[in-house]
Design a protein around this motif. Sequence first.
Motif, PDB file in Angstrom:
ATOM      1  N   PHE A 108      -0.851  -1.420  11.787  1.00  0.00           N
ATOM      2  CA  PHE A 108      -1.176  -2.339  11.121  1.00  0.00           C
ATOM      3  C   PHE A 108      -2.111  -1.688  10.078  1.00  0.00           C
ATOM      4  CE2 PHE A 108      -0.615  -4.742  14.985  1.00  0.00           C
ATOM      5  CZ  PHE A 108       0.040  -5.786  14.524  1.00  0.00           C
ATOM      6  N   ALA A 109      -2.825  -0.763  10.081  1.00  0.00           N
ATOM      7  CA  ALA A 109      -3.682   0.173   9.206  1.00  0.00           C
ATOM      8  C   ALA A 109      -2.726   0.849   8.272  1.00  0.00           C
ATOM      9  CB  ALA A 109      -4.717   0.976  10.007  1.00  0.00           C
ATOM     10  N   LEU A 110      -1.671   1.522   8.782  1.00  0.00           N
ATOM     11  CA  LEU A 110      -0.959   2.359   8.091  1.00  0.00           C
ATOM     12  C   LEU A 110      -0.037   1.437   7.050  1.00  0.00           C
ATOM     13  CD1 LEU A 110       0.250   5.421   7.893  1.00  0.00           C
ATOM     14  CD2 LEU A 110       2.281   4.425   9.406  1.00  0.00           C
ATOM     15  N   VAL A 111       0.368   0.268   7.443  1.00  0.00           N
ATOM     16  CA  VAL A 111       0.997  -0.827   6.518  1.00  0.00           C
ATOM     17  C   VAL A 111      -0.115  -1.060   5.362  1.00  0.00           C
ATOM     18  CG1 VAL A 111       2.032  -2.793   6.423  1.00  0.00           C
ATOM     19  CG2 VAL A 111       2.789  -1.504   8.177  1.00  0.00           C
ATOM     20  N   SER A 112      -1.293  -1.468   5.692  1.00  0.00           N
ATOM     21  CA  SER A 112      -2.230  -1.783   5.123  1.00  0.00           C
ATOM     22  C   SER A 112      -2.709  -1.127   3.815  1.00  0.00           C
ATOM     23  CB  SER A 112      -3.510  -2.382   5.718  1.00  0.00           C
ATOM     24  OG  SER A 112      -3.130  -3.554   6.693  1.00  0.00           O
ATOM     25  N   VAL A 113      -2.807   0.162   4.157  1.00  0.00           N
ATOM     26  CA  VAL A 113      -2.899   1.131   3.303  1.00  0.00           C
ATOM     27  C   VAL A 113      -1.939   1.662   2.515  1.00  0.00           C
ATOM     28  CG1 VAL A 113      -3.829   3.736   3.340  1.00  0.00           C
ATOM     29  CG2 VAL A 113      -5.004   2.444   5.000  1.00  0.00           C
ATOM     30  N   TRP A 114      -0.729   1.355   2.951  1.00  0.00           N
ATOM     31  CA  TRP A 114       0.346   1.754   1.995  1.00  0.00           C
ATOM     32  C   TRP A 114       0.582   0.766   1.031  1.00  0.00           C
ATOM     33  CZ3 TRP A 114       4.947  -0.863   1.304  1.00  0.00           C
ATOM     34  CH2 TRP A 114       5.999  -0.406   0.863  1.00  0.00           C
ATOM     35  N   PHE A 115       0.248  -0.308   1.379  1.00  0.00           N
ATOM     36  CA  PHE A 115       0.088  -1.639   0.324  1.00  0.00           C
ATOM     37  C   PHE A 115      -0.983  -1.398  -0.502  1.00  0.00           C
ATOM     38  CE2 PHE A 115       2.942  -4.523   3.050  1.00  0.00           C
ATOM     39  CZ  PHE A 115       4.115  -4.687   2.320  1.00  0.00           C
ATOM     40  N   ALA A 116      -1.891  -0.910  -0.088  1.00  0.00           N
ATOM     41  CA  ALA A 116      -3.311  -0.904  -1.187  1.00  0.00           C
ATOM     42  C   ALA A 116      -2.761   0.176  -1.925  1.00  0.00           C
ATOM     43  CB  ALA A 116      -4.332  -0.797  -0.339  1.00  0.00           C
ATOM     44  N   SER A 117      -2.124   1.301  -1.457  1.00  0.00           N
ATOM     45  CA  SER A 117      -1.912   2.383  -2.398  1.00  0.00           C
ATOM     46  C   SER A 117      -0.901   2.054  -3.532  1.00  0.00           C
ATOM     47  CB  SER A 117      -1.393   3.477  -1.716  1.00  0.00           C
ATOM     48  OG  SER A 117      -1.151   4.641  -2.237  1.00  0.00           O
ATOM     49  N   CYS A 118       0.237   1.156  -3.220  1.00  0.00           N
ATOM     50  CA  CYS A 118       1.119   0.855  -4.045  1.00  0.00           C
ATOM     51  C   CYS A 118       0.459  -0.022  -5.133  1.00  0.00           C
ATOM     52  CB  CYS A 118       2.429   0.092  -3.270  1.00  0.00           C
ATOM     53  SG  CYS A 118       3.375   1.209  -2.200  1.00  0.00           S
ATOM     54  N   SER A 119      -0.139  -0.901  -4.598  1.00  0.00           N
ATOM     55  CA  SER A 119      -0.863  -1.956  -5.600  1.00  0.00           C
ATOM     56  C   SER A 119      -1.702  -1.256  -6.672  1.00  0.00           C
ATOM     57  CB  SER A 119      -1.963  -2.786  -4.924  1.00  0.00           C
ATOM     58  OG  SER A 119      -1.111  -3.548  -3.987  1.00  0.00           O
ATOM     59  N   GLN A 120      -2.504  -0.096  -6.202  1.00  0.00           N
ATOM     60  CA  GLN A 120      -3.248   0.705  -6.988  1.00  0.00           C
ATOM     61  C   GLN A 120      -2.317   1.238  -8.108  1.00  0.00           C
ATOM     62  OE1 GLN A 120      -6.001   3.083  -5.005  1.00  0.00           O
ATOM     63  NE2 GLN A 120      -7.303   1.543  -4.365  1.00  0.00           N
ATOM     64  N   GLN A 121      -1.321   1.741  -7.619  1.00  0.00           N
ATOM     65  CA  GLN A 121      -0.282   2.762  -8.323  1.00  0.00           C
ATOM     66  C   GLN A 121       0.304   1.651  -9.622  1.00  0.00           C
ATOM     67  OE1 GLN A 121       2.517   4.614  -6.223  1.00  0.00           O
ATOM     68  NE2 GLN A 121       1.008   6.167  -5.098  1.00  0.00           N
ATOM     69  N   ALA A 122       0.661   0.486  -9.263  1.00  0.00           N
ATOM     70  CA  ALA A 122       1.063  -0.555  -9.961  1.00  0.00           C
ATOM     71  C   ALA A 122       0.162  -1.084 -11.181  1.00  0.00           C
ATOM     72  CB  ALA A 122       1.696  -1.841  -9.301  1.00  0.00           C
ATOM     73  N   MET A 123      -1.059  -0.984 -10.484  1.00  0.00           N
ATOM     74  CA  MET A 123      -1.933  -1.465 -11.531  1.00  0.00           C
ATOM     75  C   MET A 123      -2.335  -0.246 -12.606  1.00  0.00           C
ATOM     76  SD  MET A 123      -4.646  -3.505  -9.331  1.00  0.00           S
ATOM     77  CE  MET A 123      -6.000  -3.479 -10.797  1.00  0.00           C
ATOM     78  N   LEU A 124      -2.302   0.994 -12.479  1.00  0.00           N
ATOM     79  CA  LEU A 124      -2.266   1.906 -13.315  1.00  0.00           C
ATOM     80  C   LEU A 124      -0.889   2.500 -14.107  1.00  0.00           C
ATOM     81  CD1 LEU A 124      -4.486   4.518 -10.929  1.00  0.00           C
ATOM     82  CD2 LEU A 124      -5.293   2.797 -12.878  1.00  0.00           C
ATOM     83  N   SER A 125       0.147   2.086 -13.977  1.00  0.00           N
ATOM     84  CA  SER A 125       1.355   2.265 -14.394  1.00  0.00           C
ATOM     85  C   SER A 125       1.219   1.561 -15.784  1.00  0.00           C
ATOM     86  CB  SER A 125       2.550   1.878 -13.615  1.00  0.00           C
ATOM     87  OG  SER A 125       2.761   0.312 -13.570  1.00  0.00           O
ATOM     88  N   PRO A 126       2.227   2.021 -16.864  1.00  0.00           N
ATOM     89  CA  PRO A 126       2.201   1.461 -18.100  1.00  0.00           C
ATOM     90  C   PRO A 126       2.528   0.128 -17.927  1.00  0.00           C
ATOM     91  CG  PRO A 126       3.364   3.690 -18.275  1.00  0.00           C
ATOM     92  CD  PRO A 126       2.951   3.320 -16.849  1.00  0.00           C
ATOM     93  N   TYR A 127       3.439  -0.432 -16.943  1.00  0.00           N
ATOM     94  CA  TYR A 127       4.060  -1.735 -17.025  1.00  0.00           C
ATOM     95  C   TYR A 127       3.055  -2.816 -16.349  1.00  0.00           C
ATOM     96  CZ  TYR A 127       8.386   0.571 -17.903  1.00  0.00           C
ATOM     97  OH  TYR A 127       9.437   1.227 -18.538  1.00  0.00           O
TER      98      TYR A 127
END
Length: 364
Positions: A342-361
Motif C-alpha cells: 500500500f505504501a509503495l502504491v501511495s508513494v508512486w501515485f504521489a510521485s506521478c502527481s508531482q511530476q504532472a504538476m511540474l510538467s509544461p502541460y
Amino acid sequence: MNEKDYYEILGVSKDATSRDIQKAFQQKARKLHPDVNKEPDAEEKFKEVSEAYAVLSDEQKRARYDAMRSGNPFAGAPTASPYGGGYAGSAGYGNPFDGGFPFGGAWGQPRRGQAAYNPESGANVVVDIKLDAKEAKSGAHKTVRYTRFDTCGHCGGSGSVSSEHAHTCPSCGGRGHIDVDLSFLFGAGTFQTVCPECGGSGKVVADPCPDCGGSGRIRVTSEQTIEFPAGTHDGDEVRIPNMGHAGTNGASGGDLVGRAHVEAERLEGKARTGFYLMGIIAPFLVLSAISGVFSAFAMMCFIPFAMGLFMVLSDGVLHRSLLWWKRGAMQFANGFANGFMFALVSVWFASCSQQAMLSPYGMQ
C-alpha cells in the motif's frame, strides 16, 4: 441438559391420540416446509417436528420415549428399561458432556441417547498454568484440580451392568436411522433422519448402568501434579496420558495437557496491537523518506506510529524476556509486509502527481 419435549414441539397433550398427532404434524409441517416457508430457521424447525412425529406416531417408539422420559431426574421415580434391564436411579443422567436427553439429538448429527452404544475416544483436557520467569527457567511442579470424565467403576466402562455385548437398537433395527412417512402430507415418499435412540450407531446398551446411564463414564474431580522442565517457554505443553476424559463405552481416553502461561514471554493485548500498527505505518515513513515525496502524509503517519509505540512501551517492556521481543519483532514484520505494498502504491501515485504538476502541460 438437552431435554426435547416432542409433545410440546407438536403442540399436543401427553395422552393425544394417533389422529391428534398426525393432524398436528400436518398443520406444522405445511407451514414450515422449506418449499413454502423461506424463514432462515424454517428448515430446522421442519426437521424438528418431523423427528417428533417419527417417534410419537409409532406406538413402540412412543412407549420407549415415555418410559425414558419418566426416568430422567426431573420426572420422579424411574421406570423399567425398555431393553430388559432397569434404571435403578437417575445418577449420570442429564450430564452436560453426554449427548443429552435420549431423543434430544440435533437433526442429522448423531447424539447419544441414555442407552445408546457408541464408543468414542475421550477428549483431552487442556489446563493453562501460570509460571513466573524464575519457574520457567529452573522448572516447576504445579498441582491442578480439574473436572473430567472417568471410567465408571460400577460397569467397568462398558455402560452395561449384566451384559458384555450391545443389542441392536429396537427403534431403527440396527440401521442407524428412522423413516418418517410423509405420503399423507406431500403425496409420496418418506423422510429419513438419524435415529434419536442410538444416535446413528444402530446399537444400544443391553442393561444400562444406573451410575453412568449407559455411557460407561462418570464426572469426577481429579488432582494431578504436572512437572514443567527447566527452560520451559510460554505455550510449551506437558502431556500426561489417559488423564483426560475417558471414552464412552470402553473407548480409549484422552490426555491431560498442561500448557505453560509465562507472562514475561506472552505477547498479547495492547503490545501485540502496537507492534502490528507500527509495522503497517513503517513502510510509509521509509518510502517517503527515500523518495522525498509525500512529506505531508508522512508527517501524519507519525501519529499512529507514535500510538503504536506508546502501546508497546506501556506494557512493561523492562520486565519482558528476549522471547517477548522476538514475538514483537515477528508481529512488526507481519504488519510491515501488509503495509509495504500500500505504501509503495501511495508513494508512486504521489510521485506521478508531482511530476504532472511540474510538467509544461501541468503548469497554467
